[in-house]
Design a protein around this motif. Structure first.
Motif, PDB file in Angstrom:
ATOM      1  N   LEU A  71      -0.102  26.491  -5.996  1.00 44.66           N
ATOM      2  CA  LEU A  71       0.928  27.207  -6.745  1.00 44.66           C
ATOM      3  C   LEU A  71       1.894  26.227  -7.405  1.00 44.66           C
ATOM      4  O   LEU A  71       1.825  25.015  -7.178  1.00 44.66           O
ATOM      5  CB  LEU A  71       1.703  28.141  -5.822  1.00 44.66           C
ATOM      6  N   GLY A  72       2.815  26.769  -8.194  1.00 43.56           N
ATOM      7  CA  GLY A  72       3.919  25.992  -8.729  1.00 43.56           C
ATOM      8  C   GLY A  72       5.230  26.549  -8.205  1.00 43.56           C
ATOM      9  O   GLY A  72       5.402  27.770  -8.118  1.00 43.56           O
ATOM     10  N   VAL A  73       6.148  25.671  -7.824  1.00 43.52           N
ATOM     11  CA  VAL A  73       7.469  26.080  -7.333  1.00 43.52           C
ATOM     12  C   VAL A  73       8.530  25.363  -8.150  1.00 43.52           C
ATOM     13  O   VAL A  73       8.422  24.158  -8.399  1.00 43.52           O
ATOM     14  CB  VAL A  73       7.631  25.761  -5.832  1.00 43.52           C
ATOM     15  N   ALA A  74       9.549  26.106  -8.574  1.00 44.83           N
ATOM     16  CA  ALA A  74      10.632  25.511  -9.357  1.00 44.83           C
ATOM     17  C   ALA A  74      11.914  26.294  -9.118  1.00 44.83           C
ATOM     18  O   ALA A  74      11.881  27.495  -8.814  1.00 44.83           O
ATOM     19  CB  ALA A  74      10.286  25.506 -10.846  1.00 44.83           C
ATOM     20  N   ALA A  75      13.050  25.604  -9.256  1.00 41.21           N
ATOM     21  CA  ALA A  75      14.364  26.231  -9.105  1.00 41.21           C
ATOM     22  C   ALA A  75      14.899  26.600 -10.480  1.00 41.21           C
ATOM     23  O   ALA A  75      14.929  25.772 -11.392  1.00 41.21           O
ATOM     24  CB  ALA A  75      15.323  25.279  -8.405  1.00 41.21           C
ATOM     25  N   LEU A  76      15.308  27.861 -10.628  1.00 42.36           N
ATOM     26  CA  LEU A  76      15.854  28.349 -11.890  1.00 42.36           C
ATOM     27  C   LEU A  76      17.009  29.286 -11.576  1.00 42.36           C
ATOM     28  O   LEU A  76      16.826  30.289 -10.870  1.00 42.36           O
ATOM     29  CB  LEU A  76      14.771  29.078 -12.695  1.00 42.36           C
ATOM     30  N   GLU A 115      19.535  29.024  -9.560  1.00 42.65           N
ATOM     31  CA  GLU A 115      19.779  29.109  -8.117  1.00 42.65           C
ATOM     32  C   GLU A 115      18.843  30.077  -7.401  1.00 42.65           C
ATOM     33  O   GLU A 115      19.150  30.597  -6.323  1.00 42.65           O
ATOM     34  CB  GLU A 115      21.241  29.474  -7.818  1.00 42.65           C
ATOM     35  N   LEU A 116      17.689  30.330  -8.021  1.00 44.28           N
ATOM     36  CA  LEU A 116      16.622  31.085  -7.382  1.00 44.28           C
ATOM     37  C   LEU A 116      15.388  30.197  -7.316  1.00 44.28           C
ATOM     38  O   LEU A 116      15.184  29.331  -8.173  1.00 44.28           O
ATOM     39  CB  LEU A 116      16.301  32.363  -8.163  1.00 44.28           C
ATOM     40  N   LEU A 117      14.557  30.410  -6.312  1.00 42.06           N
ATOM     41  CA  LEU A 117      13.350  29.613  -6.125  1.00 42.06           C
ATOM     42  C   LEU A 117      12.145  30.445  -6.550  1.00 42.06           C
ATOM     43  O   LEU A 117      11.863  31.484  -5.954  1.00 42.06           O
ATOM     44  CB  LEU A 117      13.212  29.206  -4.660  1.00 42.06           C
ATOM     45  N   PHE A 118      11.435  29.995  -7.585  1.00 44.69           N
ATOM     46  CA  PHE A 118      10.294  30.737  -8.110  1.00 44.69           C
ATOM     47  C   PHE A 118       8.988  30.161  -7.563  1.00 44.69           C
ATOM     48  O   PHE A 118       8.771  28.946  -7.603  1.00 44.69           O
ATOM     49  CB  PHE A 118      10.276  30.685  -9.636  1.00 44.69           C
ATOM     50  N   ASP A 163      16.844  26.282 -19.323  1.00 44.82           N
ATOM     51  CA  ASP A 163      16.952  27.536 -18.562  1.00 44.82           C
ATOM     52  C   ASP A 163      15.736  28.438 -18.714  1.00 44.82           C
ATOM     53  O   ASP A 163      15.829  29.664 -18.564  1.00 44.82           O
ATOM     54  CB  ASP A 163      18.210  28.313 -18.962  1.00 44.82           C
ATOM     55  N   ARG A 164      14.597  27.846 -19.000  1.00 40.08           N
ATOM     56  CA  ARG A 164      13.343  28.595 -19.022  1.00 40.08           C
ATOM     57  C   ARG A 164      12.310  27.875 -18.166  1.00 40.08           C
ATOM     58  O   ARG A 164      12.331  26.649 -18.048  1.00 40.08           O
ATOM     59  CB  ARG A 164      12.820  28.770 -20.446  1.00 40.08           C
ATOM     60  N   LEU A 165      11.419  28.655 -17.596  1.00 40.22           N
ATOM     61  CA  LEU A 165      10.389  28.131 -16.714  1.00 40.22           C
ATOM     62  C   LEU A 165       9.086  27.989 -17.499  1.00 40.22           C
ATOM     63  O   LEU A 165       8.562  28.975 -18.022  1.00 40.22           O
ATOM     64  CB  LEU A 165      10.200  29.098 -15.540  1.00 40.22           C
ATOM     65  N   TYR A 171       8.803  31.444 -19.092  1.00 40.70           N
ATOM     66  CA  TYR A 171       9.429  32.644 -18.529  1.00 40.70           C
ATOM     67  C   TYR A 171      10.921  32.617 -18.795  1.00 40.70           C
ATOM     68  O   TYR A 171      11.600  31.616 -18.537  1.00 40.70           O
ATOM     69  CB  TYR A 171       9.175  32.707 -17.028  1.00 40.70           C
ATOM     70  N   ASP A 172      11.428  33.735 -19.322  1.00 39.71           N
ATOM     71  CA  ASP A 172      12.853  33.916 -19.560  1.00 39.71           C
ATOM     72  C   ASP A 172      13.381  34.870 -18.496  1.00 39.71           C
ATOM     73  O   ASP A 172      13.034  36.059 -18.481  1.00 39.71           O
ATOM     74  CB  ASP A 172      13.078  34.491 -20.963  1.00 39.71           C
ATOM     75  N   ALA A 173      14.220  34.361 -17.594  1.00 41.13           N
ATOM     76  CA  ALA A 173      14.725  35.184 -16.494  1.00 41.13           C
ATOM     77  C   ALA A 173      15.661  36.284 -16.977  1.00 41.13           C
ATOM     78  O   ALA A 173      15.819  37.306 -16.301  1.00 41.13           O
ATOM     79  CB  ALA A 173      15.442  34.298 -15.475  1.00 41.13           C
ATOM     80  N   VAL A 174      16.269  36.105 -18.140  1.00 43.28           N
ATOM     81  CA  VAL A 174      17.191  37.120 -18.667  1.00 43.28           C
ATOM     82  C   VAL A 174      16.426  38.369 -19.085  1.00 43.28           C
ATOM     83  O   VAL A 174      16.823  39.504 -18.791  1.00 43.28           O
ATOM     84  CB  VAL A 174      18.001  36.557 -19.852  1.00 43.28           C
ATOM     85  N   THR A 175      15.299  38.180 -19.759  1.00 40.22           N
ATOM     86  CA  THR A 175      14.502  39.317 -20.235  1.00 40.22           C
ATOM     87  C   THR A 175      13.380  39.695 -19.272  1.00 40.22           C
ATOM     88  O   THR A 175      12.732  40.726 -19.458  1.00 40.22           O
ATOM     89  CB  THR A 175      13.881  38.988 -21.602  1.00 40.22           C
TER      90      THR A 175
END
Length: 402
Positions: free
Chosen positions: A303-308, A310-313, A357-359, A377-381
């Motif tokens: 998998l891939g893990v990243a912080a965006l 202050e959340l961990l995706f 601010d995009r993944l 990925y845009d967390a806002v939309t």
């Protein structure tokens, strides 16, 4: 289309169903098939559509996907289709791909050579022992076997090395090259020069890497004999690696990121030698202690893990059966995982990075081949968007923002 939903509706009165890990685009194709017994199958959607049809037990649609893949058979993809069809019990397609491989063996071994080298010993033996194997020169078979033997000590993934970025330098750790490595190299991107730095305490392939407070952490992995729990970190000031507390669970092929204001490391998923893992852990450097957090909703390796924000995706990966398109995030305030919109393409062993601010996820493996596609990925939309493809398909790659 499928008696399963009719049975549920009749016996429970339920009219709405939650179907996980199937994208809206694929669901639209399934609904189209339900009404017309046909749908728009393409080379881009056939893998996800077949996986969904298998998951939902829609045998007619699954057969259409198999027929489509059969027509696409060529030296470049027949090994991937052969292995994929075995995974999803597509018996006719499996036999067609196998027969094609026997008939075009001399082309198959080079197109591309990586697919041939990924065959297991039993798969290769099965091919070579078949009296229908068609070759014009026996020397070609010998060359292929010697090439496979030369590659065999290091699998497609175990040759991978793992990276980290610290103080504007790119560090490449471990991996294997006929033997499992503990070496570490550092790239200066300004001068384009590589330098050897301090070796890790242990050889590690499939190692998980993260940076926290000016230190590089190497977690778990495989040393050539067993999966690891041990963890060590590198201090560039002393050029030395030091052991710290071990993980709670053995894991390799996991992924990690720093979170909580960059003061803690979270490692998620991976493989323990028996199964892909749901579990995740958090490291607090103040106490030098690892502790379990809530389990992910899906088991994930590669998998891939990243912080965006202050959340961990936790993104994509694979379980014991297939590549994943599902995505979930962890909120440390509530110790809770929440699913979000599926990726546009199922994939594992891809590159992942946060930028503006995009993944971003790049490349990876989709059960058939290494892919060149990328998306963000845009967390806002709560939406995924296509971005420019790479020039080449790449799997087990890494991305870095410098």
């Amino acid at each position: 289309c499928n008696s399963r939903f009719s049975h549920l509706a009749v016996n429970t009165g339920q009219r709405e169903f939650t179907i996980l890990d199937v994208s809206p685009d694929i669901m639209e194709l399934i609904i189209e098939y339900a009404y017309s017994n046909k749908t728009g199958i393409t080379s881009k959607n056939v893998v996800d559509l077949l996986i969904a049809a298998d998951k939902l037990d829609i045998q007619g649609l699954k057969s259409l996907c198999c027929s489509f893949l059969e027509k696409q058979l060529c030296p470049e993809n027949c090994i991937s289709i052969w292995r994929f069809s075995e995974l999803y019990s597509c018996h006719d397609l499996y036999q067609k791909a196998y027969s094609y491989m026997l008939l075009h063996f001399e082309e198959v071994i080079w197109e591309p050579v990586e697919n041939f080298l990924e065959l297991t010993q039993s798969q290769l033996s099965d091919i070579l022992d078949n009296n229908k194997l068609s070759v014009t020169q026996e020397e070609r078979v010998f060359e292929a076997v010697m090439m496979w033997i030369d590659h065999a000590p290091s699998s497609a993934q175990s040759t991978s090395q793992f990276y980290s970025v610290l103080d504007g330098h790119l560090y490449v750790l471990g991996g294997s090259n006929n033997e499992y490595l503990n070496t570490v190299k550092k790239l200066n991107p300004l001068t384009q020069t590589w330098h050897q730095v301090g070796h890790m305490q242990l050889p590690r392939c499939f190692v998980t890497v993260a940076v926290l407070d000016g230190l590089i952490y190497a977690m778990g992995g495989h040393n050539g004999r067993e999966k690891l729990r041990s963890v060590e970190h590198y201090d560039p000031k002393t050029n030395q690696w030091s052991f710290i507390s071990s993980l709670q669970a053995v894991r390799s092929d996991a992924s990690a990121a720093a979170l909580n204001g960059k003061v803690k490391i979270y490692i998620c998923g991976g493989y323990n030698g028996r199964e892909c893992l749901f579990t995740a852990e958090c490291f607090d450097p103040l106490t030098n202690r690892w502790s379990f957090i809530s389990r992910m909703q899906t088991s994930r390796s590669g998998l891939g893990v990243a912080a965006l924000k202050e959340l961990l995706f936790a993104v994509g990966g694979c379980d014991e059966f297939r590549r994943l398109g599902s995505v979930e995030f962890y909120n440390p305030k509530f110790d809770q995982w929440t699913t979000v919109t599926l990726m546009l393409e199922h994939r594992s062993h891809f590159g992942i990075e946060v930028l503006n601010d995009r993944l971003f996820v790049v490349g990876g493996f989709n059960s058939l081949s290494a892919i060149a596609s990328a998306e963000c990925y845009d967390a806002v939309t709560n939406e995924w968007y296509c971005v420019q493809n790479m020039m080449l398909g790449r799997s087990t790659l890494k991305c870095a923002a410098l």
